[in-house]
Design a protein around this motif. Sequence first.
Motif, PDB file in Angstrom:
ATOM      1  N   UNK B 365     -46.329  12.300  -5.145  1.00 44.54           N
ATOM      2  CA  UNK B 365     -45.828  13.285  -5.782  1.00 44.54           C
ATOM      3  C   UNK B 365     -46.563  14.120  -6.653  1.00 44.54           C
ATOM      4  N   UNK B 366     -47.547  13.289  -7.435  1.00 42.41           N
ATOM      5  CA  UNK B 366     -48.399  14.035  -8.343  1.00 42.41           C
ATOM      6  C   UNK B 366     -49.132  14.983  -7.687  1.00 42.41           C
ATOM      7  N   UNK B 367     -49.820  14.449  -6.373  1.00 50.14           N
ATOM      8  CA  UNK B 367     -51.047  15.305  -5.550  1.00 50.14           C
ATOM      9  C   UNK B 367     -50.147  16.479  -5.062  1.00 50.14           C
ATOM     10  N   UNK B 368     -49.201  16.380  -4.203  1.00 48.67           N
ATOM     11  CA  UNK B 368     -48.329  17.349  -3.426  1.00 48.67           C
ATOM     12  C   UNK B 368     -47.735  18.294  -4.509  1.00 48.67           C
ATOM     13  N   UNK B 548     -52.430  14.471   3.951  1.00 53.57           N
ATOM     14  CA  UNK B 548     -52.387  15.908   3.157  1.00 53.57           C
ATOM     15  C   UNK B 548     -53.052  16.977   3.562  1.00 53.57           C
ATOM     16  N   UNK B 549     -54.384  16.859   4.158  1.00 51.04           N
ATOM     17  CA  UNK B 549     -55.297  17.734   4.462  1.00 51.04           C
ATOM     18  C   UNK B 549     -54.719  18.266   5.882  1.00 51.04           C
ATOM     19  N   UNK B 550     -54.311  17.507   6.822  1.00 48.48           N
ATOM     20  CA  UNK B 550     -53.749  17.852   8.003  1.00 48.48           C
ATOM     21  C   UNK B 550     -52.786  18.911   7.672  1.00 48.48           C
ATOM     22  N   UNK B 551     -51.529  18.325   6.942  1.00 48.68           N
ATOM     23  CA  UNK B 551     -50.392  19.252   6.439  1.00 48.68           C
ATOM     24  C   UNK B 551     -51.010  20.409   5.950  1.00 48.68           C
ATOM     25  N   UNK B 552     -51.868  20.454   5.076  1.00 53.88           N
ATOM     26  CA  UNK B 552     -52.138  21.755   4.394  1.00 53.88           C
ATOM     27  C   UNK B 552     -52.758  22.731   5.229  1.00 53.88           C
ATOM     28  N   UNK B 553     -53.528  22.072   6.286  1.00 50.81           N
ATOM     29  CA  UNK B 553     -54.329  22.909   7.092  1.00 50.81           C
ATOM     30  C   UNK B 553     -53.144  23.771   8.209  1.00 50.81           C
ATOM     31  N   UNK B 554     -52.004  22.905   8.477  1.00 44.43           N
ATOM     32  CA  UNK B 554     -51.116  23.437   9.298  1.00 44.43           C
ATOM     33  C   UNK B 554     -50.201  24.467   8.607  1.00 44.43           C
ATOM     34  N   UNK B 555     -50.070  24.275   7.212  1.00 41.16           N
ATOM     35  CA  UNK B 555     -49.401  25.133   6.382  1.00 41.16           C
ATOM     36  C   UNK B 555     -50.246  26.355   6.161  1.00 41.16           C
ATOM     37  N   UNK B 556     -51.312  26.692   6.548  1.00 40.55           N
ATOM     38  CA  UNK B 556     -52.186  27.925   6.555  1.00 40.55           C
ATOM     39  C   UNK B 556     -53.278  27.741   5.397  1.00 40.55           C
ATOM     40  N   UNK B 557     -53.287  26.602   4.836  1.00 47.58           N
ATOM     41  CA  UNK B 557     -54.459  26.626   3.979  1.00 47.58           C
ATOM     42  C   UNK B 557     -55.995  26.596   4.851  1.00 47.58           C
ATOM     43  N   UNK B 558     -56.535  28.131   4.722  1.00 48.31           N
ATOM     44  CA  UNK B 558     -57.498  28.074   5.748  1.00 48.31           C
ATOM     45  C   UNK B 558     -58.794  27.522   5.114  1.00 48.31           C
ATOM     46  N   UNK B 559     -59.219  26.479   5.782  1.00 44.57           N
ATOM     47  CA  UNK B 559     -60.565  25.895   5.250  1.00 44.57           C
ATOM     48  C   UNK B 559     -61.700  26.056   6.329  1.00 44.57           C
ATOM     49  N   UNK B 560     -61.239  26.685   7.347  1.00 43.51           N
ATOM     50  CA  UNK B 560     -62.266  27.281   8.402  1.00 43.51           C
ATOM     51  C   UNK B 560     -61.277  28.427   8.848  1.00 43.51           C
ATOM     52  N   UNK B 561     -62.498  29.399   9.785  1.00 43.11           N
ATOM     53  CA  UNK B 561     -61.809  30.239  10.198  1.00 43.11           C
ATOM     54  C   UNK B 561     -61.666  30.263  11.609  1.00 43.11           C
TER      55      UNK B 561
END
Lengths: 368, 561
Positions: B365-368, B548-561
């Motif tokens: 909860x706290x992180x998300x 969390x990271x996988x989710x974030x990447x799916x949601x469009x957090x662009x950690x890589x191009x």
Amino acid sequence: MITRRHVVAGAGALTAAAMAGNRPALAQGIPAGYSADYKDLVDKAVKEGAVSIYTSTDDVQGRPLIEAFRAAFPGIRVDYNDLGTNGAYNRVISEAAAKQVGSDIVWTSAMDLQMVLVSKGQAETYKSPEAAQLPAWANFNDQLYATSVEPVAIMYNKSMLGALKPPQTRAELIAFLQTNKEALKGKVASFDPEKSGSGFLFFNNDARTTSDTWELVKAFGGTDPKVYGSSGAMREKIASGEHWIAFNLIGSYAIEWAKKNNNLGVVLPPDHAAAFSRVANISKGAPHPAAARVFLDFLLSQRGQTAMAGSGAPSIRTDVSEGLNIAKLNEMAGGKLKPIPVSAALLEASDPKTRAEFFQKWKQALRG
Amino acid sequence: MSLANDAPRFRAGVILALFVMVAAPALLVIYQSVLDAPFFDDNVRFSLDAFRFVLTDPEFYRALWTTTLYAFGMVVVAVPLGGLLAFLITRTDLKGRTWLEPLVLVPMFLSSIVLAFGYTVSVGPSGFVTIAFKSLFGAAPWSIYTLPGIILIGGLSHVPTVYLYVASAMRRLPSDLEEAARTAGAGIWRVSLDVTLPMVLPALVFSAALNLLLGFETFGIPLVLGDPNGILVLTTYIYKVNTIFGAPTYQVMAAVTVFLILITLPLVFIQRRLLRHARRFAAVGGKGARTNLLRLGATGQAVALGLIGLWLLVSVFFPVGGIVLRAFVENWGEGVRLTEQLTLANFKAVFEIPSLSRGILNTVLLAGVGGAIAVAFYLLVGLAGHRNRGRSGTLLDYSVLIPRALPGLIVGLTFFWLFLFVPFLIPLRATLISLLIAYIIVGLSYGLRIIQSTLLQVAPELEESARITGASVYRSWRDVVIPLVKPGLAGAWAMIMIVFLREYATGVYLMSSGTEVIGSLMVSLLTSGAMDQIAALSFISIALTAVGLTLALRLGAKLHD
């Protein structure tokens, strides 16, 4: 609002109700041997609905006790806060100053810090009906109670020690460290009195009660010594073979660990059978005063003590057959078990002058 | 036209609010440092005894010197490596860089206590790597318990911090300049040194300064690896003076913290000087910024992959391998047959104990959710400081870096007091909100710097043209700036989530029954030495971060191009 906690408590109540058929003395009834008006106290406690514990006993070890309490008093929710010894002390004095006392019971292994709380007037006076079952040294003015007896021990890694014969007494330990000085370089561990309250309690108690303490520290100093803040950290290093032997660690833990790992050996040296206790008091101005009393009584009762002894904290009562108890430990130590009494002498441990002197000697001795 | 004086009320309001949040714990620490007892004690008096004690204690000077070595050593290890990794992954055609990036970030997922603990299981004197190496070569010539060993591990574990700052800057660079240099015959190293490097200098400087601060604040690694050998840094010294007097002596802890603040303020000053001309580096202009990757060639690929592989082995495989192994066994080390030790008991205990399973839920909860709230707050602060060259901008820069100078443990302790003694905050104390506020302060410099360096890369002419066509400053933020930095925001959220997931020190004093978090539970368990549960919780925390990271990447957090 129904929270998860209520659901858990509700489930506990069902289990307890199911058990009540066979064990009529339990489940909200008056425990055997208590006065008749104890029922009023239990009723009040149930009305309060909760008891809040500040402790240094971690959840893993404390859980059997909490579950036994829930089964016996399903109407009282237990808020269990593992804060560590310093954390518990800090929270108690801060909350008292802010007039927002949050703890009902303070229950930690820092005998000295809790005695400071008592001396600061942060403990309620309450004569537990179980007090008669305890040794005299375990009750300080009906304010602070010892709830366990936990000897200090030597633990070693059998295969790493190999041909070296593990020391069986404190005197042998000193000789062992002296004669195998070179072989043991970097392989010997103990509690750190600077960073651990328990470490200080043990070594300071040793220094006050035995004559060879500084000789031991000196011998330890010759081995390129390693010091740790907890027994668990020492266990990890002994079991992995990084260190070979540790002394002055909490023996009740060591005995449990050795049961699960054949390669660990434990010695309770009969010529040095010091023991400390987890101590408990009711907080001044506790938010749930009746529940606090009921919990303290349960903690000292045969059932509570049985639950604790089952998870590795030897009982202070002789009538507890689970695990270890004070009588068995005394037998193991050849009748020479020397528990640290719950007394005003503990205050010395937090006197700056005592501490400064101790550490000066400690550092000097460690240099060899 | 000048944008400096736009929206003065908004800027002043946000910056003042932030300043109060940041200054409150810092002032409380300073106040506590000149008292002779806890500030709430009835008989408390002013006294400089705490400073006198610290300044006459030889251990303090030793710890100060060790900390200095540690902080600079960490920068020397982390900045070049992090910059190089960022360059290889964002600017070249390195093979497998899409899946390499999350791996490169793994050390960030782990709290330093967990990381150090993982290293003892793998490369400690009885670690499985050490034992294997010994059986192959007869001896293992390293020790992770020495100062160089600790510095190396600290440096390696901070490579991802540098990487994230530099990579996010590099991603926003158009590639035309690099291409021009390549066409003119420059080799790849020439290009990276003479073209790319100067362009990402702000990010490098930010991350070097931040790492220096992190170095001064470092706690977990020296605690686990240095302590048994008597290697002390300032934070472990604070930890020690807390117990050495028996009862906690807040005034001495506070005095040492004041020294930490005094050390870090000049660092902030230097950093500001270096970045005075940040405008020079704005690179996202009105024209489209298409990136073409530099070709490494076969040898280049091999060297780069080899280097990254080695770094991954040491920084990821060793610690994570150690934790995974420890989570599934009860015993390990010399003479232990691991196949006989495999067990799920460690996890069983975690799920059976209400506080531990609740801690997992609270941490998620706290992180998300908390992480998203934190990013929204950082964006407000970022905008308040955006193109703000006035005095409030200076105040902002210092406000942001002050909590960086405060160890997480101290931030948590002061917030515990604030929530206890400030009347309108009292109802929040036993809720996750109190933890979130403390976490927002602890993550402030991380999160804000990411957002600021993203904001900096938006060329001012875009906002200027919006203003000239009649948009208010708020409208230019809403319609120009925020849409442009959106990928950066998602990235910042992912990063803050990671920071919140692994945070351990802040919650130690703040959490109560019902608001437990994984990191602080591990610290509590560490004091009793329940390594079985610590290992299981670490494993769960890694798994959560991966999810969390996988989710974030799916949601469009662009950690890589």
